[in-house]
Scaffold this motif. Structure first.
Motif, PDB file in Angstrom:
ATOM      1  N   ILE A  36     -54.283 -59.487 -89.036  1.00  0.00           N
ATOM      2  CA  ILE A  36     -55.707 -59.122 -89.112  1.00  0.00           C
ATOM      3  C   ILE A  36     -56.580 -60.368 -89.014  1.00  0.00           C
ATOM      4  O   ILE A  36     -57.616 -60.367 -88.335  1.00  0.00           O
ATOM      5  CB  ILE A  36     -55.972 -58.341 -90.415  1.00  0.00           C
ATOM      6  N   ALA A  39     -56.882 -61.411 -85.392  1.00  0.00           N
ATOM      7  CA  ALA A  39     -57.791 -60.562 -84.625  1.00  0.00           C
ATOM      8  C   ALA A  39     -59.249 -60.889 -84.944  1.00  0.00           C
ATOM      9  O   ALA A  39     -60.114 -60.903 -84.054  1.00  0.00           O
ATOM     10  CB  ALA A  39     -57.500 -59.091 -84.932  1.00  0.00           C
ATOM     11  N   ILE A  40     -59.548 -61.134 -86.224  1.00  0.00           N
ATOM     12  CA  ILE A  40     -60.932 -61.464 -86.614  1.00  0.00           C
ATOM     13  C   ILE A  40     -61.340 -62.817 -86.018  1.00  0.00           C
ATOM     14  O   ILE A  40     -62.478 -62.987 -85.561  1.00  0.00           O
ATOM     15  CB  ILE A  40     -61.051 -61.481 -88.146  1.00  0.00           C
ATOM     16  N   ASN A  42     -60.347 -64.144 -83.240  1.00  0.00           N
ATOM     17  CA  ASN A  42     -60.634 -63.968 -81.814  1.00  0.00           C
ATOM     18  C   ASN A  42     -61.960 -63.268 -81.581  1.00  0.00           C
ATOM     19  O   ASN A  42     -62.660 -63.554 -80.604  1.00  0.00           O
ATOM     20  CB  ASN A  42     -59.510 -63.172 -81.149  1.00  0.00           C
ATOM     21  N   GLN A  43     -62.327 -62.338 -82.468  1.00  0.00           N
ATOM     22  CA  GLN A  43     -63.555 -61.561 -82.272  1.00  0.00           C
ATOM     23  C   GLN A  43     -64.806 -62.332 -82.687  1.00  0.00           C
ATOM     24  O   GLN A  43     -65.833 -62.290 -82.001  1.00  0.00           O
ATOM     25  CB  GLN A  43     -63.462 -60.251 -83.056  1.00  0.00           C
ATOM     26  N   TYR A  44     -64.739 -63.049 -83.834  1.00  0.00           N
ATOM     27  CA  TYR A  44     -65.954 -63.669 -84.381  1.00  0.00           C
ATOM     28  C   TYR A  44     -65.973 -65.193 -84.242  1.00  0.00           C
ATOM     29  O   TYR A  44     -66.952 -65.838 -84.639  1.00  0.00           O
ATOM     30  CB  TYR A  44     -66.094 -63.304 -85.867  1.00  0.00           C
ATOM     31  N   PRO A  62     -56.521 -52.274 -90.901  1.00  0.00           N
ATOM     32  CA  PRO A  62     -57.505 -53.199 -90.328  1.00  0.00           C
ATOM     33  C   PRO A  62     -58.927 -52.660 -90.453  1.00  0.00           C
ATOM     34  O   PRO A  62     -59.153 -51.446 -90.397  1.00  0.00           O
ATOM     35  CB  PRO A  62     -57.086 -53.296 -88.858  1.00  0.00           C
ATOM     36  N   LYS A  64     -62.824 -51.855 -89.204  1.00  0.00           N
ATOM     37  CA  LYS A  64     -63.343 -51.394 -87.922  1.00  0.00           C
ATOM     38  C   LYS A  64     -63.912 -52.563 -87.120  1.00  0.00           C
ATOM     39  O   LYS A  64     -64.534 -53.470 -87.671  1.00  0.00           O
ATOM     40  CB  LYS A  64     -64.434 -50.345 -88.144  1.00  0.00           C
ATOM     41  N   LYS A  65     -63.709 -52.509 -85.810  1.00  0.00           N
ATOM     42  CA  LYS A  65     -64.154 -53.597 -84.949  1.00  0.00           C
ATOM     43  C   LYS A  65     -65.667 -53.687 -84.835  1.00  0.00           C
ATOM     44  O   LYS A  65     -66.208 -54.748 -84.530  1.00  0.00           O
ATOM     45  CB  LYS A  65     -63.530 -53.442 -83.560  1.00  0.00           C
ATOM     46  N   GLU A  66     -66.382 -52.560 -85.083  1.00  0.00           N
ATOM     47  CA  GLU A  66     -67.828 -52.578 -84.915  1.00  0.00           C
ATOM     48  C   GLU A  66     -68.564 -53.153 -86.119  1.00  0.00           C
ATOM     49  O   GLU A  66     -69.789 -53.292 -86.088  1.00  0.00           O
ATOM     50  CB  GLU A  66     -68.351 -51.167 -84.615  1.00  0.00           C
ATOM     51  N   VAL A  72     -67.013 -57.150 -92.740  1.00  0.00           N
ATOM     52  CA  VAL A  72     -65.560 -57.328 -92.668  1.00  0.00           C
ATOM     53  C   VAL A  72     -65.050 -58.062 -93.902  1.00  0.00           C
ATOM     54  O   VAL A  72     -64.053 -57.675 -94.518  1.00  0.00           O
ATOM     55  CB  VAL A  72     -65.175 -58.076 -91.386  1.00  0.00           C
ATOM     56  N   CYS A 786     -59.006 -42.719 -86.653  1.00  0.00           N
ATOM     57  CA  CYS A 786     -59.300 -43.992 -87.301  1.00  0.00           C
ATOM     58  C   CYS A 786     -59.061 -43.842 -88.796  1.00  0.00           C
ATOM     59  O   CYS A 786     -58.529 -42.832 -89.264  1.00  0.00           O
ATOM     60  CB  CYS A 786     -60.739 -44.427 -87.014  1.00  0.00           C
TER      61      CYS A 786
END
Length: 838
Positions: A36, A39-40, A42-44, A62, A64-66, A72, A786
């Protein structure tokens, strides 16, 4: 038939298109915290600074991506034992929270089953166990006290230092009382159906798989899966337990007696499956807390646990739309609400059309003539139910229930009178409304008491507007019942338990017939009061191989100055490891029954009316029953054989619905039933299959009739069911084959069919209709979207082969000609549903 076939195909295609165009599934399995974090990052574009060995065994769902980065981090703090701080250069510092995390699995010490939603509480925080009984809780010090609570179990208090910090171990809770009988055969036919040590059966809808032809867990359709139980006309308002009539069944919803069973006047159950958690079925050996129901008891129960998280669902099928919500009010209180409403107001599906045609056969709704025509036929139903739980303290629990159910049928009769087109409305309304309050007090480890009060009201009202005769015929049948029950339970030893109590019931039944031309009005209202005392000893051996209940119920009916003593018992013994032997017996009585005065009463649809016993025509019904059985269960194999004898006295000919030479008779008598129920089941992994067979010899005895003894209207000599179910991951499918010998019928004497313009019948019930045959299928698929949302879709087809079964046949004379009328079973009927869970 071609048009109907196209309608079915179009309905299934539309449903499939609607269901499978829902957005693709999103996996909500737990992931490692390291994955997790990656992934965070890479996103932020933030880096986490942490000690890898401190988080390597942490797994969560995990976020939510939005979500924003701040949301988060808040989500991670709530669900992990770490704190998160943003420092310079886009770095997030991960630190262990103060204190440490304890964990474990909460289980029942006696059954070893997991306990879901148990409350685990420290001085500063709390949590609940999940579906696996698992919990995690952050504590600040080893000296902190941890309390574990679960309704019906003793509260456990431990120091935090007792819990292992490295391994999540089991924590066992002890029941306050052994109130319920233990499961002795699980997965009796499919998962979720169990047999208990007192001889009763339990359907647990929280663990229920699937039955043929039933996709939305219809409560009273599911009951008919057991051997020895049929519905002679396919309805849930005519369930026959070992040859008895439907009014001889005691139907309870959270302890409230119900006088109505179904929607669509019996084609589907009126009890919402979303709020009904478990169903208990007793064919014999009833507990002494139950009063009437000489043929059997069907007791439905809502969930008795206080929910700590909001749950809800929305669903729909080809008949109705429905909703359910379970709302936590506080840590000590939650409320459940369920509602259903038919969709026929804006959409009439092929399923609705088939149902309507089925209930209106040979009734005032269907009877058009050359001079009058019925039109604008509309049917509507709804139900609402509520259950509120409040845990006043560790020892006190309060439950409040409410249910409201309604069916309404309206149509217009049209005719030309004096060259003018006239129209008048006829209607049929059926309604039940009931409420109850239940309070339970646990005084100590050995003694508890409960108080239960309910009020239940039922009303059936029909207005038949006969436009040609310029007549309005009003009929009403209503039941109003109040009940007060006091129960105590004393645990003498760990193996011995004493159940005692007092019960008061007041029942009022009112019948009204009102005609305006010629003027006629008859209203009869009667009341019966019942005073009861009961006591029962329950025993379970230390090794759980032997269990028995033996008790008696004393009843006094004030109206008749009549005392009735009812001994009851159940005995179950395990031997040779895999075998069990049982013997059950009971005496019971009831003073309410349904009678049919005329076949066209209440528009000929729901023609039965409730009536109280009296000193003249309608006696108090009494029953005696004895059964014994043996079963073998090992490695997925189950063989069960049970023989029984039942004698019921005090029935009336009017309660049996005769349509032969005895249709206008009004005499009392009895019936006795001898029978065998057999079940074979085999489970192999995800597959289960079963074969059930019932044999019955059911005979009337009416000494005042021309024939003192003849076969019962409910004598289904042979009944066989072959079923299969397969479950794999999220997919469930089931198919079932139902066959039984034909219903008894009375034929006219050949060559001399009509005498004095009346049908000249031969010996009563000396013939049988053609054998009944039906094949059903069902399929269910679970969709997971989800963390907070998932769904279930399902499809069923009733009577796949479209077999034209005759479920009833009767004769009449019209214009000096013999007329035979056959009533058909439900034709091939598809249904489909979708339910979204939040």
């Amino acid at each position: 038939m071609a048009i109907k076939g196209k309608q079915y195909l179009l309905s299934i295609i539309l449903f499939s298109f609607f269901s499978f165009t829902i957005s693709a599934q999103v996996k909500n399995e737990k992931q490692s915290l390291i994955a997790i974090f990656e992934a965070i990052q890479n996103q932020y574009n933030y880096q986490f600074n942490y000690a890898e060995d401190s988080i390597e065994n942490v797994y969560i769902i995990p976020p939510k991506k939005e979500l924003t980065l701040e949301d988060v981090l808040r989500y991670l703090e709530r669900n992990t034992p770490f704190s998160f701080t943003i420092i310079s250069d886009n770095i997030i510092l991960v630190k262990q929270k103060e204190g440490f995390v304890i964990c474990g699995y909460i289980k029942d010490i006696e059954t070893q089953s997991v306990l879901t939603s148990a409350t685990i509480q420290s001085n500063t925080s709390s949590t609940v166990s999940d579906n696996n009984g698992f919990f995690q809780l952050l504590v600040k010090s080893e000296s902190e006290l941890i309390s574990i609570k679960y309704l019906g179990f003793k509260t456990v208090t431990k120091l935090a230092s007792v819990f292992n910090k490295e391994v999540c171990l089991d924590t066992y809770l002890y029941p306050n009382f052994q109130l319920l009988s233990e499961v002795i055969i699980s997965n009796y036919m499919i998962s979720g159906i169990n047999k208990l040590s007192d001889g009763s059966f339990e359907i647990d809808f929280s663990n229920f798989e699937i039955l043929p032809g039933v996709v939305d867990a219809d409560v009273l359709q599911s009951v008919q899966a057991f051997p020895g139980i049929q519905s002679i006309n396919e309805t849930v308002s005519n369930i026959n337990i070992r040859g008895g009539t439907h009014d001889q069944n005691l139907i309870l919803w959270d302890g409230i007696k119900m006088y109505q069973s179904g929607h669509f006047f019996g084609l589907i159950s009126m009890y919402n499956p979303q709020i009904t958690d478990k169903v208990s079925l007793q064919k014999n050996g009833s507990n002494v807390i139950y009063t009437d129901g000489v043929s059997g008891t069907i007791a439905m129960k809502t969930d008795n646990e206080i929910n700590s998280k909001f749950r809800a669902s929305l669903g729909g099928n080809f008949i109705d739309a429905n909703a359910f919500a379970d709302v936590p009010i506080s840590e000590k209180s939650s409320i459940q609400f369920a509602a259903r409403k038919s969709i026929s107001d804006f959409l009439k599906t092929p399923t609705y059309t088939n149902f309507f045609e089925r209930i209106s056969q040979n009734t005032e709704v269907d009877n058009n003539t050359n001079n009058s025509v019925n039109s604008d036929k509309e049917f509507d139903f709804y139900d609402t139910s509520l259950r509120w739980l409040y845990q006043i303290s560790d020892k006190d629990v309060l439950r409040v229930n409410f249910i409201n159910v309604s069916n309404e049928l309206i149509f217009n009769e049209n005719a030309i009178i004096n060259s003018n087109q006239e129209s008048r409305e006829s209607s049929l309304k059926q309604n039940s409304i009931a409420g109850a309050v239940f309070y339970n007090r646990v005084w100590n480890d050995k003694f508890q008491t409960s108080i239960e009060v309910y009020e239940t009201d039922y009303k059936l009202k029909a207005i038949n507007a006969n436009i040609l005769d310029e007549q309005r015929f009003l009929q009403e049948n209503s039941v109003s019942e109040s009940s007060l029950k006091l129960t105590s339970n004393y645990r003498i030893t760990e193996q011995l338990n004493l159940l005692s109590g007092l019960h008061f019931v007041e029942t009022e039944v009112t019948n009204l017939d009102d005609v305006d031309n010629p003027l006629y009005r008859l209203k009869i209202s009667e009341v019966v009061r019942l005073y009861s005392a009961f006591s029962q000893i329950g025993f379970v051996s230390k090794n759980r191989n032997t269990a028995f209940n033996i008790g008696t119920r004393f009843n006094y009916l004030d109206k008749f100055k009549k005392s009735i003593l009812e001994p009851r018992f159940s005995f179950n013994q395990k031997f040779l490891n895999d075998f069990r032997f049982e013997i059950l017996g009971e005496f019971k009585h009831q003073y309410t029954s349904q009678v049919v005065n005329f076949q066209n009463d209440f528009l000929g649809i729901e023609k039965r009316r409730w009536q109280l016993s009296n000193k003249e025509e309608i006696p108090v019904i009494t029953s005696k029953q004895l059964s014994t059985g043996i079963s073998f269960s090992k490695k997925g194999w189950l063989l069960s054989l049970e023989g029984y004898y039942k004698m019921v006295d005090g029935i009336t000919s009017q309660s049996q619905g005769f349509q032969n030479q005895y249709r206008f008779s009004n005499v009392s008598g009895s019936y006795d039933v001898k029978g065998i129920d057999f079940l074979f089941r085999k489970g192999i992994g995800s597959f289960s299959g079963w074969l059930s067979y019932s044999f019955m010899d059911n005979t009337y005895k009416f000494n005042s009739l021309d024939e003192p003894s003849f076969p019962s209207n409910y004598n289904i000599t042979h009944a066989l069911t072959l079923g299969t179910a397969y479950t794999k991951n999220r997919f469930k499918v089931s198919a079932g084959f139902n066959w039984h010998s034909g219903k008894p019928t009375t034929e006219p004497i050949i060559g001399n069919e009509i005498v004095n313009n009346e049908v000249n019948f031969g010996a009563a019930n000396n013939q049988s209709l053609e054998d009944y045959l039906r094949l059903d299928i069902s399929a269910i698929y679970d969709l997971k979207f989800c963390h907070h949302v998932n769904a279930t879709i399902g499809l069923s087809v009733w009577n796949v082969l479209d077999k034209e079964n005759i479920i009833n046949s009767f004769y009449s004379v019209q214009d000096q000609n013999l007329l035979k009328t056959n009533q058909q079973s439900l034709a091939i009927t598809p249904n489909a549903f979708i339910r979204v869970y939040f």
